[in-house]
Design an enzyme around this catalytic site. Structure first.
Site, PDB file in Angstrom:
ATOM      1  CG  ASP A 153      -1.115   7.926  -0.036  1.00  0.00           C
ATOM      2  OD1 ASP A 153      -0.369   7.705  -0.996  1.00  0.00           O
ATOM      3  OD2 ASP A 153      -2.274   7.503   0.041  1.00  0.00           O
ATOM      4  CG  HIS A 182      -8.876   4.338   1.595  1.00  0.00           C
ATOM      5  ND1 HIS A 182      -8.557   3.184   2.275  1.00  0.00           N
ATOM      6  CD2 HIS A 182      -8.101   4.304   0.473  1.00  0.00           C
ATOM      7  CE1 HIS A 182      -7.649   2.506   1.604  1.00  0.00           C
ATOM      8  NE2 HIS A 182      -7.357   3.162   0.507  1.00  0.00           N
ATOM      9  CD  GLU A 226      -8.241   3.943   5.871  1.00  0.00           C
ATOM     10  OE1 GLU A 226      -9.222   3.762   5.130  1.00  0.00           O
ATOM     11  OE2 GLU A 226      -7.298   3.141   5.957  1.00  0.00           O
TER      12      GLU A 226
HETATM   13  C1  F6R Z   1      -2.437   5.199  -2.719  1.00  0.00           C
HETATM   14  C2  F6R Z   1      -3.723   5.636  -2.265  1.00  0.00           C
HETATM   15  C3  F6R Z   1      -4.828   4.695  -1.926  1.00  0.00           C
HETATM   16  C4  F6R Z   1      -5.083   3.650  -3.000  1.00  0.00           C
HETATM   17  C5  F6R Z   1      -6.190   2.711  -2.553  1.00  0.00           C
HETATM   18  C6  F6R Z   1      -6.481   1.644  -3.589  1.00  0.00           C
HETATM   19  O1  F6R Z   1      -1.607   6.314  -2.990  1.00  0.00           O
HETATM   20  O2  F6R Z   1      -3.878   6.790  -2.146  1.00  0.00           O
HETATM   21  O3  F6R Z   1      -6.009   5.448  -1.737  1.00  0.00           O
HETATM   22  O4  F6R Z   1      -5.428   4.286  -4.194  1.00  0.00           O
HETATM   23  O5  F6R Z   1      -5.834   2.095  -1.352  1.00  0.00           O
HETATM   24  O6  F6R Z   1      -5.389   0.779  -3.656  1.00  0.00           O
HETATM   25  P1  F6R Z   1      -5.281  -0.291  -4.828  1.00  0.00           P
HETATM   26  O7  F6R Z   1      -5.153   0.475  -6.070  1.00  0.00           O
HETATM   27  O8  F6R Z   1      -4.032  -1.071  -4.505  1.00  0.00           O
HETATM   28  O9  F6R Z   1      -6.512  -1.114  -4.767  1.00  0.00           O
END
Ligand code: F6R
Length: 242
Positions: free
Chosen positions: A67, A137, A142
Site C-alpha cells: 500500500d 485490516h 478496512e
Molecule cells: C502496512 C499495512 C498495514 C499495517 C497495519 C499494522 O503496509 O499494510 O496493514 O500492517 O496497519 O500496522 P502496525 O504494524 O504499525 O501496527
C-alpha cells in the site's frame, strides 16, 4: 492457518526473519510481498543482519508492496516508499528497479490500480508479509460490507488514522486515503506470513482465528489461504483460547 507462538516482539522478528530468509535461500529470484508499519521493522532488521553476515543475497529478489498513502510522493518521509528504503532496501543488495509500490501521486488512480493488479498477476508472489491493524485490516483493506479483490483507493478508518498519527507531526497530517492491494492480491501469494504483536491486536487476532470469515474482519479471509502462517507474541495471543 498455522500459528507460531513467540515470546515477544524480538522473538516474532527473529522467527519471521528466518521464514523469509528460507524463502530467499531456496529461491534466490523469489517475489516478496512486503508490508510497512511498526510490525515488520524488526523482521527487516533481522534480514539486514543476515545480509550483512553474508547469509542472504537479494540481488535477484523482486518485491511488491501492499500500500501507499494517497498524496505522498515517494520522497516524503512518511510515504511507504521512503519507509521501505529506510528500513530495508537501502541496507541490502536489492535492485530497487525490482521494487514495486503503488504511486501515491498518480493522476489516474484507476489505471494505477489496474496496472498494479496486472503486475501482481505477472509476478505471482512467493511470500506475502502482512501486519494487521487493531480493527483486523490487512494492507489497507478496512472493515467493510464486502471483500474488495483488486487494488483500490480506500478511505482510511478513523481508528486507523488514530493508530497511525504516531508517525506524523499531528493527526491532521495523516492522509485520509490510501491505495491498497486488494484481497485477491494478498490471497494469490503462494505463502502468507503475518507478524503480529501487542495487546492492542489481541481482539483482532481472536476474531481472525475463531470468528466467521467476514469482511468486517478483513484478516479472517486468511482462514481460506492454503499456506498461511501467523507469528504472534504472547500479548497478541492473550485472548485466544486455542
Ligand atoms: C502496512 C499495512 C498495514 C499495517 C497495519 C499494522 O503496509 O499494510 O496493514 O500492517 O496497519 O500496522 P502496525 O504494524 O504499525 O501496527
Amino acid at each position: 492457518m498455522k500459528l507460531i507462538r513467540a515470546k515477544d516482539y524480538a522473538d516474532v522478528s527473529v522467527k519471521a526473519g528466518n521464514i523469509i530468509a528460507s524463502v530467499v535461500t531456496l529461491k534466490p529470484d523469489c517475489v516478496l510481498g512486503l508490508a510497512t508499519g511498526s510490525s515488520p521493522v524488526g523482521t527487516y532488521k533481522e534480514l539486514i543482519k543476515k545480509y550483512e553476515a553474508g547469509e542472504l543475497d537479494f540481488s535477484q529478489v523482486k518485491t511488491v508492496n501492499l500500500d501507499e498513502y494517497v498524496g505522498l510522493s515517494k520522497d516524503h518521509d512518511q510515504s511507504y516508499a521512503y519507509f521501505m528504503r529506510n528500513n530495508l532496501f537501502d541496507h541490502v543488495n536489492i535492485d530497487q528497479a525490482n521494487c514495486n509500490i503503488p504511486s501515491g501521486l498518480t493522476d489516474d488512480p484507476e489505471a494505477e490500480c489496474g496496472n498494479y493488479d496486472k503486475l501482481i498477476g505477472q509476478l505471482h508472489t512467493d511470500l506475502q508479509l502482512l501486519g494487521m491493524g487493531p480493527n483486523g485490516h490487512i494492507g489497507f483493506n478496512e472493515p467493510d460490507e464486502v471483500f474488495i479483490p483488486g487494488t483500490h483507493c480506500v478511505k482510511l478508518a478513523e481508528s486507523t488514522i488514530d493508530a497511525n498519527q504516531r508517525f506524523f507531526a499531528s493527526r491532521d497530517d495523516v492522509p485520509r486515503q490510501a491505495y491498497t492491494m486488494g484481497i485477491w492480491g494478498i490471497m494469490q501469494a503462494k505463502k502468507v506470513l503475518m507478524v503480529v504483536n501487542g495487546k492492542n491486536k489481541a481482539q483482532a487476532v481472536k476474531a481472525m482465528f475463531t470468528g466467521p470469515i467476514d469482511p468486517k474482519v478483513p484478516a479472517s479471509i486468511l482462514q481460506l489461504h492454503p499456506d498461511c502462517t501467523i507469528v504472534a507474541d504472547e500479548e497478541a495471543l492473550s485472548l485466544l483460547d486455542l
